[in-house]
Design a protein around this motif. Structure first.
Motif, PDB file in Angstrom:
ATOM      1  N   GLU A 174       0.803  -1.223   0.000  1.00  0.00           N
ATOM      2  CA  GLU A 174       0.000   0.000   0.000  1.00  0.00           C
ATOM      3  C   GLU A 174       0.834   1.269   0.000  1.00  0.00           C
ATOM      4  O   GLU A 174       0.286   2.369  -0.109  1.00  0.00           O
ATOM      5  N   THR A 175       2.155   1.151   0.113  1.00  0.00           N
ATOM      6  CA  THR A 175       2.987   2.345   0.277  1.00  0.00           C
ATOM      7  C   THR A 175       2.997   3.299  -0.921  1.00  0.00           C
ATOM      8  O   THR A 175       3.218   4.495  -0.736  1.00  0.00           O
ATOM      9  N   PRO A 176       2.764   2.852  -2.167  1.00  0.00           N
ATOM     10  CA  PRO A 176       2.786   3.820  -3.273  1.00  0.00           C
ATOM     11  C   PRO A 176       1.572   4.749  -3.316  1.00  0.00           C
ATOM     12  O   PRO A 176       1.604   5.778  -4.002  1.00  0.00           O
ATOM     13  N   PHE A 177       0.517   4.415  -2.586  1.00  0.00           N
ATOM     14  CA  PHE A 177      -0.740   5.141  -2.767  1.00  0.00           C
ATOM     15  C   PHE A 177      -0.828   6.348  -1.830  1.00  0.00           C
ATOM     16  O   PHE A 177      -0.682   6.229  -0.622  1.00  0.00           O
ATOM     17  N   ILE A 181      -3.336   9.318  -0.710  1.00  0.00           N
ATOM     18  CA  ILE A 181      -4.723   9.791  -0.734  1.00  0.00           C
ATOM     19  C   ILE A 181      -4.728  11.297  -0.536  1.00  0.00           C
ATOM     20  O   ILE A 181      -4.148  11.819   0.416  1.00  0.00           O
ATOM     21  N   GLY A 182      -5.386  12.013  -1.437  1.00  0.00           N
ATOM     22  CA  GLY A 182      -5.393  13.468  -1.372  1.00  0.00           C
ATOM     23  C   GLY A 182      -4.091  14.042  -1.905  1.00  0.00           C
ATOM     24  O   GLY A 182      -3.373  13.398  -2.671  1.00  0.00           O
ATOM     25  N   ASP A 183      -3.745  15.255  -1.461  1.00  0.00           N
ATOM     26  CA  ASP A 183      -2.526  15.898  -1.986  1.00  0.00           C
ATOM     27  C   ASP A 183      -1.270  15.508  -1.220  1.00  0.00           C
ATOM     28  O   ASP A 183      -0.152  15.828  -1.636  1.00  0.00           O
ATOM     29  N   GLY A 184      -1.421  14.801  -0.096  1.00  0.00           N
ATOM     30  CA  GLY A 184      -0.256  14.368   0.675  1.00  0.00           C
ATOM     31  C   GLY A 184       0.433  15.477   1.438  1.00  0.00           C
ATOM     32  O   GLY A 184       1.506  15.275   2.004  1.00  0.00           O
ATOM     33  N   LEU A 185      -0.177  16.660   1.497  1.00  0.00           N
ATOM     34  CA  LEU A 185       0.463  17.820   2.132  1.00  0.00           C
ATOM     35  C   LEU A 185      -0.153  18.176   3.483  1.00  0.00           C
ATOM     36  O   LEU A 185       0.211  19.180   4.076  1.00  0.00           O
ATOM     37  N   ASN A 186      -1.082  17.366   3.957  1.00  0.00           N
ATOM     38  CA  ASN A 186      -1.744  17.677   5.229  1.00  0.00           C
ATOM     39  C   ASN A 186      -0.805  17.467   6.406  1.00  0.00           C
ATOM     40  O   ASN A 186      -0.131  16.445   6.519  1.00  0.00           O
ATOM     41  N   LEU A 187      -0.752  18.463   7.278  1.00  0.00           N
ATOM     42  CA  LEU A 187       0.164  18.448   8.416  1.00  0.00           C
ATOM     43  C   LEU A 187      -0.460  17.817   9.655  1.00  0.00           C
ATOM     44  O   LEU A 187      -1.609  18.096   9.999  1.00  0.00           O
ATOM     45  N   TRP A 188       0.340  16.986  10.307  1.00  0.00           N
ATOM     46  CA  TRP A 188       0.013  16.413  11.614  1.00  0.00           C
ATOM     47  C   TRP A 188       1.091  16.873  12.594  1.00  0.00           C
ATOM     48  O   TRP A 188       2.160  17.327  12.209  1.00  0.00           O
ATOM     49  N   ASP A 189       0.811  16.709  13.884  1.00  0.00           N
ATOM     50  CA  ASP A 189       1.876  16.806  14.877  1.00  0.00           C
ATOM     51  C   ASP A 189       1.806  15.552  15.730  1.00  0.00           C
ATOM     52  O   ASP A 189       0.722  15.119  16.125  1.00  0.00           O
ATOM     53  N   ILE A 235       9.186   6.351   8.326  1.00  0.00           N
ATOM     54  CA  ILE A 235       9.093   5.032   8.964  1.00  0.00           C
ATOM     55  C   ILE A 235       9.500   3.944   7.988  1.00  0.00           C
ATOM     56  O   ILE A 235      10.311   3.059   8.303  1.00  0.00           O
ATOM     57  N   TRP A 236       8.970   3.987   6.784  1.00  0.00           N
ATOM     58  CA  TRP A 236       9.303   2.962   5.793  1.00  0.00           C
ATOM     59  C   TRP A 236      10.792   2.976   5.461  1.00  0.00           C
ATOM     60  O   TRP A 236      11.407   1.915   5.292  1.00  0.00           O
ATOM     61  N   THR A 237      11.381   4.165   5.405  1.00  0.00           N
ATOM     62  CA  THR A 237      12.814   4.266   5.110  1.00  0.00           C
ATOM     63  C   THR A 237      13.645   3.589   6.180  1.00  0.00           C
ATOM     64  O   THR A 237      14.636   2.903   5.879  1.00  0.00           O
ATOM     65  N   HIS A 238      13.257   3.744   7.439  1.00  0.00           N
ATOM     66  CA  HIS A 238      14.001   3.095   8.520  1.00  0.00           C
ATOM     67  C   HIS A 238      13.963   1.574   8.392  1.00  0.00           C
ATOM     68  O   HIS A 238      14.896   0.892   8.825  1.00  0.00           O
ATOM     69  N   PHE A 239      12.914   1.059   7.788  1.00  0.00           N
ATOM     70  CA  PHE A 239      12.828  -0.386   7.571  1.00  0.00           C
ATOM     71  C   PHE A 239      13.354  -0.794   6.193  1.00  0.00           C
ATOM     72  O   PHE A 239      13.157  -1.929   5.756  1.00  0.00           O
ATOM     73  N   GLY A 240      14.054   0.141   5.543  1.00  0.00           N
ATOM     74  CA  GLY A 240      14.711  -0.175   4.270  1.00  0.00           C
ATOM     75  C   GLY A 240      13.783  -0.214   3.079  1.00  0.00           C
ATOM     76  O   GLY A 240      14.119  -0.798   2.042  1.00  0.00           O
ATOM     77  N   HIS A 241      12.620   0.422   3.194  1.00  0.00           N
ATOM     78  CA  HIS A 241      11.664   0.386   2.087  1.00  0.00           C
ATOM     79  C   HIS A 241      11.425   1.785   1.524  1.00  0.00           C
ATOM     80  O   HIS A 241      11.194   2.739   2.278  1.00  0.00           O
ATOM     81  N   THR A 242      11.467   1.894   0.209  1.00  0.00           N
ATOM     82  CA  THR A 242      11.085   3.114  -0.497  1.00  0.00           C
ATOM     83  C   THR A 242      10.019   2.746  -1.517  1.00  0.00           C
ATOM     84  O   THR A 242      10.229   1.821  -2.315  1.00  0.00           O
ATOM     85  N   PRO A 243       8.881   3.420  -1.510  1.00  0.00           N
ATOM     86  CA  PRO A 243       7.855   3.090  -2.507  1.00  0.00           C
ATOM     87  C   PRO A 243       8.422   3.186  -3.919  1.00  0.00           C
ATOM     88  O   PRO A 243       9.086   4.173  -4.254  1.00  0.00           O
ATOM     89  N   PRO A 244       8.210   2.173  -4.762  1.00  0.00           N
ATOM     90  CA  PRO A 244       8.807   2.165  -6.100  1.00  0.00           C
ATOM     91  C   PRO A 244       8.209   3.206  -7.037  1.00  0.00           C
ATOM     92  O   PRO A 244       8.816   3.568  -8.046  1.00  0.00           O
ATOM     93  N   PHE A 245       7.013   3.681  -6.712  1.00  0.00           N
ATOM     94  CA  PHE A 245       6.335   4.705  -7.513  1.00  0.00           C
ATOM     95  C   PHE A 245       5.236   5.309  -6.645  1.00  0.00           C
ATOM     96  O   PHE A 245       5.012   4.862  -5.511  1.00  0.00           O
ATOM     97  N   GLU A 246       4.582   6.341  -7.115  1.00  0.00           N
ATOM     98  CA  GLU A 246       3.477   6.950  -6.385  1.00  0.00           C
ATOM     99  C   GLU A 246       2.234   7.029  -7.256  1.00  0.00           C
ATOM    100  O   GLU A 246       2.313   7.353  -8.445  1.00  0.00           O
ATOM    101  N   VAL A 247       1.105   6.726  -6.648  1.00  0.00           N
ATOM    102  CA  VAL A 247      -0.183   6.859  -7.305  1.00  0.00           C
ATOM    103  C   VAL A 247      -1.040   7.761  -6.424  1.00  0.00           C
ATOM    104  O   VAL A 247      -1.325   7.416  -5.272  1.00  0.00           O
ATOM    105  N   ARG A 248      -1.415   8.915  -6.954  1.00  0.00           N
ATOM    106  CA  ARG A 248      -2.222   9.853  -6.172  1.00  0.00           C
ATOM    107  C   ARG A 248      -3.705   9.597  -6.425  1.00  0.00           C
ATOM    108  O   ARG A 248      -4.147   9.575  -7.575  1.00  0.00           O
ATOM    109  N   ILE A 249      -4.437   9.413  -5.345  1.00  0.00           N
ATOM    110  CA  ILE A 249      -5.867   9.115  -5.432  1.00  0.00           C
ATOM    111  C   ILE A 249      -6.629  10.305  -4.854  1.00  0.00           C
ATOM    112  O   ILE A 249      -6.444  10.645  -3.682  1.00  0.00           O
ATOM    113  N   PRO A 250      -7.451  10.971  -5.665  1.00  0.00           N
ATOM    114  CA  PRO A 250      -8.226  12.104  -5.129  1.00  0.00           C
ATOM    115  C   PRO A 250      -9.035  11.695  -3.909  1.00  0.00           C
ATOM    116  O   PRO A 250      -9.565  10.569  -3.839  1.00  0.00           O
TER     117      PRO A 250
END
Length: 364
Positions: free
Chosen positions: A208-211, A213-221, A267-282
């Motif tokens: 599920e890491t390539p997906f 949802i939305g613009d991906g710019l929403n901020l959390w703390d 988090i994924w990077t720490h486990f040695g994973h980088t999403p191979p591509f990105e798919v943006r879903i409105p």
């Protein structure tokens, strides 16, 4: 007595003390005030992932039993109660009402029992572990840099509703004889985390890491767990001295807003994973897909990761101002978000029995 030493030789009772936040608070108290007597009250016995100092006294009690709670507090006679016990619904339960009665019984009635027993036992300071969800569980609104003046949400998700009702009980109970306050941490990570990092890590195996949802710019703390433990100690010190925190609520977080996507990627990077591509879903399309998944699970009786609630959650903007906590409690996060993510991933990797890539481990 100076504020720095005000908790020395005090008796402190921590409800939910074998849990994630409670055990971190017990360890922080033992480190800063080794001569104070800490008692844990919890329905669960201590377990390895939430280790307690050796000298900690433990009582196995269910806070929904007013009689059991009162009995322990009458024996311990604590000066301060730190009430961290409560139910945080798991992600599959977060957006539904299936556990409403149980959540309300523990989070609201359990808090009422703790307050009543504390008053009877002569407690002078009562700190409640609330949550930012008292406001942000109304998923219909964004929450950019909010403060404590924002209203709580009486009609939202059951967790936020129950914690808002419990927080109101706590703040209304503040008096000259027993000062109370409430701390509202944002979503938590750290050693012993069983929800946030594990659920994000699980996306790797589910592909599920390539997906996005939305613009991906929403901020959390996010709040690293030892930071909320520090805040509990600062609140206790305040209620034992100036009492400027009495009757007040405080947002507690790392004060380093990060996009939800970047948090996941770290988090994924720490486990040695980088999403191979990105798919943006409105977001709208994902919302419809979530509705479809809910419909399927309603028919089959199964569970779903994707739902209308999870889509809104993933796209939410939620971070608060830390000014009030800094001005009144003197709170500032000791562990920054970058280090907090690293430590959280290292702990979860140990629990999984896997090794992280060497490059992610900081040398001492």
């Amino acid at each position: 007595m100076t504020k720095a030493g005000v908790l020395s030789s005090k008796k402190i009772l921590v409800s939910g003390g074998t849990g994630f936040v409670g055990s971190a608070t017990v360890r922080a108290l033992a480190e800063k005030y080794p001569d104070c007597a800490v008692t844990v009250l919890d329905r669960s016995s201590p377990h390895p992932e939430h280790a307690l100092p050796d000298k900690t006294a433990c009582h196995q009690v269910d806070i929904t039993s007013a009689e059991e709670v009162s009995k322990v507090l009458q024996v311990v006679k604590p000066d301060i109660v730190v009430h961290t016990a409560g139910i945080v619904p798991t992600l599959p339960d977060r957006f539904g009402r299936g556990r409403e009665r149980e959540v309300w019984k523990v989070n609201v009635e359990g808090t009422r029992n703790m307050l009543n027993a504390a008053k009877e036992a002569g407690v002078t300071g009562f700190i409640y572990t609330s949550t930012c969800c008292v406001t942000t569980d109304d998923l219909s609104l964004p929450y950019p840099n909010i403060n404590e003046a924002w209203p709580t949400s009486p009609h939202s998700l059951i967790y936020g509703e129950s914690k808002a009702a419990a927080e109101a009980l706590v703040l209304q109970a503040s008096s000259s004889s027993m000062a109370t306050c409430s701390l509202r941490p944002s979503v938590l990570c750290g050693p012993g985390d069983y929800q946030l990092v594990p659920s994000i890590h699980a996306c790797i195996a589910k592909y599920e890491t390539p997906f996005v949802i939305g613009d991906g710019l929403n901020l959390w703390d996010v709040t690293y767990v030892t930071n909320i433990a520090d805040a509990h100690i600062l609140a206790a010190e305040n209620l034992m001295t100036t009492r400027t925190a009495a009757g007040e609520s405080f947002f507690i977080q790392n004060n380093e807003p990060i996009t939800f996507r970047d948090f996941c990627l770290a988090i994924w990077t720490h486990f040695g994973h980088t999403p191979p591509f990105e798919v943006r879903i409105p977001e709208g399309l994902a919302y419809l897909a979530g509705l479809a998944c809910e419909s399927v699970t309603w028919v089959t009786g199964g569970t779903t990761t994707l739902s209308r609630g999870s889509v809104r959650d993933a796209c939410a903007v939620r971070y608060a101002s830390g000014n009030k906590a800094k001005e009144i409690l003197g709170y500032e996060a000791r562990i920054g978000i970058e280090e907090g993510i690293r430590l959280s991933c290292e702990d979860y990797a140990r629990r999984l029995g896997v090794e992280l890539p060497i490059k992610t481990i900081k040398k001492q």
